[in-house]
Design a protein around this motif. Structure first.
Motif, mmCIF file in Angstrom:
data_model
loop_
_atom_site.group_PDB
_atom_site.id
_atom_site.type_symbol
_atom_site.label_atom_id
_atom_site.label_comp_id
_atom_site.label_asym_id
_atom_site.label_seq_id
_atom_site.Cartn_x
_atom_site.Cartn_y
_atom_site.Cartn_z
ATOM 1 N N GLY A 29 47.112 29.291 48.488
ATOM 2 C CA GLY A 29 48.386 30.002 48.496
ATOM 3 C C GLY A 29 48.353 31.167 49.450
ATOM 4 N N PRO A 30 49.432 31.950 49.508
ATOM 5 C CA PRO A 30 49.509 33.069 50.446
ATOM 6 C C PRO A 30 48.473 34.144 50.095
ATOM 7 N N ALA A 31 48.002 34.844 51.101
ATOM 8 C CA ALA A 31 47.011 35.892 50.908
ATOM 9 C C ALA A 31 47.654 37.080 50.217
ATOM 10 N N LYS A 32 46.864 37.755 49.375
ATOM 11 C CA LYS A 32 47.338 38.945 48.679
ATOM 12 C C LYS A 32 46.930 40.167 49.470
ATOM 13 N N ALA A 33 47.581 41.285 49.204
ATOM 14 C CA ALA A 33 47.334 42.508 49.959
ATOM 15 C C ALA A 33 45.891 42.978 49.846
ATOM 16 N N GLY A 34 45.221 42.801 48.691
ATOM 17 C CA GLY A 34 43.856 43.299 48.503
ATOM 18 C C GLY A 34 42.776 42.335 48.927
ATOM 19 N N ASP A 35 43.123 41.131 49.371
ATOM 20 C CA ASP A 35 42.119 40.141 49.748
ATOM 21 C C ASP A 35 41.417 40.549 51.034
ATOM 22 N N ALA A 36 40.092 40.404 51.041
ATOM 23 C CA ALA A 36 39.325 40.677 52.255
ATOM 24 C C ALA A 36 39.343 39.438 53.131
ATOM 25 N N PRO A 37 39.412 39.613 54.442
ATOM 26 C CA PRO A 37 39.361 38.446 55.324
ATOM 27 C C PRO A 37 38.006 37.763 55.227
ATOM 28 N N ALA A 38 37.967 36.496 55.605
ATOM 29 C CA ALA A 38 36.739 35.706 55.517
ATOM 30 C C ALA A 38 35.612 36.352 56.305
ATOM 31 N N SER A 39 35.906 36.982 57.443
ATOM 32 C CA SER A 39 34.854 37.599 58.245
ATOM 33 C C SER A 39 34.231 38.779 57.506
ATOM 34 N N ALA A 40 35.025 39.533 56.722
ATOM 35 C CA ALA A 40 34.478 40.642 55.949
ATOM 36 C C ALA A 40 33.613 40.124 54.815
ATOM 37 N N GLN A 41 34.001 38.999 54.197
ATOM 38 C CA GLN A 41 33.211 38.439 53.117
ATOM 39 C C GLN A 41 31.872 37.953 53.642
ATOM 40 N N ALA A 42 31.859 37.321 54.792
ATOM 41 C CA ALA A 42 30.618 36.790 55.354
ATOM 42 C C ALA A 42 29.670 37.901 55.745
ATOM 43 N N SER A 43 30.205 39.047 56.186
ATOM 44 C CA SER A 43 29.339 40.129 56.622
ATOM 45 C C SER A 43 28.966 41.068 55.494
ATOM 46 N N GLY A 44 29.471 40.817 54.286
ATOM 47 C CA GLY A 44 29.106 41.654 53.157
ATOM 48 C C GLY A 44 30.033 42.843 52.990
ATOM 49 N N GLY A 45 31.165 42.875 53.674
ATOM 50 C CA GLY A 45 32.071 44.000 53.599
ATOM 51 C C GLY A 45 32.962 43.982 52.389
ATOM 52 N N ALA A 46 33.077 42.894 51.682
ATOM 53 C CA ALA A 46 33.961 42.798 50.529
ATOM 54 C C ALA A 46 33.265 43.348 49.294
ATOM 55 N N LYS A 47 34.058 43.807 48.318
ATOM 56 C CA LYS A 47 33.491 44.307 47.066
ATOM 57 C C LYS A 47 32.798 43.165 46.340
ATOM 58 N N GLY A 48 31.701 43.479 45.655
ATOM 59 C CA GLY A 48 31.015 42.475 44.853
ATOM 60 C C GLY A 48 29.980 41.669 45.623
ATOM 61 N N VAL A 49 29.912 41.818 46.931
ATOM 62 C CA VAL A 49 28.921 41.093 47.721
ATOM 63 C C VAL A 49 27.676 41.969 47.811
ATOM 64 N N ALA A 50 26.521 41.419 47.464
ATOM 65 C CA ALA A 50 25.276 42.184 47.447
ATOM 66 C C ALA A 50 24.882 42.617 48.852
ATOM 67 N N GLN A 51 24.512 43.871 48.976
ATOM 68 C CA GLN A 51 24.016 44.409 50.235
ATOM 69 C C GLN A 51 22.494 44.367 50.206
ATOM 70 N N GLU A 52 21.866 44.046 51.324
ATOM 71 C CA GLU A 52 20.417 44.033 51.400
ATOM 72 C C GLU A 52 19.928 45.470 51.410
ATOM 73 N N LYS A 53 18.972 45.793 50.517
ATOM 74 C CA LYS A 53 18.427 47.137 50.423
ATOM 75 C C LYS A 53 17.035 47.134 51.018
ATOM 76 N N LYS A 54 16.732 48.165 51.790
ATOM 77 C CA LYS A 54 15.408 48.304 52.393
ATOM 78 C C LYS A 54 14.855 49.675 52.089
ATOM 79 N N GLY A 55 13.545 49.711 51.857
ATOM 80 C CA GLY A 55 12.863 50.972 51.622
ATOM 81 C C GLY A 55 12.381 51.566 52.929
ATOM 82 N N VAL A 56 11.577 52.607 52.814
ATOM 83 C CA VAL A 56 11.030 53.254 53.995
ATOM 84 C C VAL A 56 9.837 52.455 54.519
#
Length: 153
Positions: A29-56
């Motif tokens: 269906g049509p996209a909603k205002a709060g939906d992240a684009p597919a490119s943001a989801q793939a790069s981890g920019g969307a909420k709920g997508v785990a970010q890789e954490k690195k230590g020192v």
């Protein structure tokens, strides 16, 4: 000829069906205002997508003392086993990631045997240093235990 055309159409239809089966989007269906684009989801920019954490980054130095040749096994960023000339030193840079930040990573060096002053074989002396500080040793070869240390951030 008719068989070939029917087979070709069947294969094309099957391919079209299969390509649609892997889609993650259930509602086209049509996209909603709060939906992240597919490119943001793939790069981890969307909420709920785990970010890789690195230590020192840490500088880990494995050392085995003695003279002559010996087998040495050390576990740092990967496992190694080789014949070396003593004294021997190996330096690795290690950076903990994700779950390793919570549980740590065990680094170790297992020295081979060297001839002691009495002519008997004994464990070669070993040490591990992390960021310039000695964190493990086998009491100059008096202990048969390998040198090991749990690296944590």
């Amino acid at each position: 000829m008719r068989k070939t055309a029917t087979l070709t159409i069947s294969l094309l239809a099957a391919a079209a069906l299969l390509t649609g089966c892997g889609s993650e989007k259930k509602d086209a269906g049509p996209a909603k205002a709060g939906d992240a684009p597919a490119s943001a989801q793939a790069s981890g920019g969307a909420k709920g997508v785990a970010q890789e954490k690195k230590g020192v980054p840490h500088k880990v130095v494995f050392e085995v003392g003695g003279t002559g040749a010996s087998q040495v096994m050390w576990i740092g960023s990967t496992n190694h086993f080789e014949q070396v000339t003593l004294p021997w030193t190996k330096t690795e840079s290690m950076q903990l990631e994700d779950a390793e930040l919570k549980v740590g990573v065990t680094v170790s060096v297992v020295p081979g045997s060297v001839k002691g002053p009495d002519g008997m074989l004994k464990a070669a002396p070993c040490t591990i240093k992390v960021d310039g500080k000695q964190v493990a040793d086998n009491q100059g070869g008096k202990s048969a235990e390998p040198c090991k240390y749990k690296l944590k951030d």
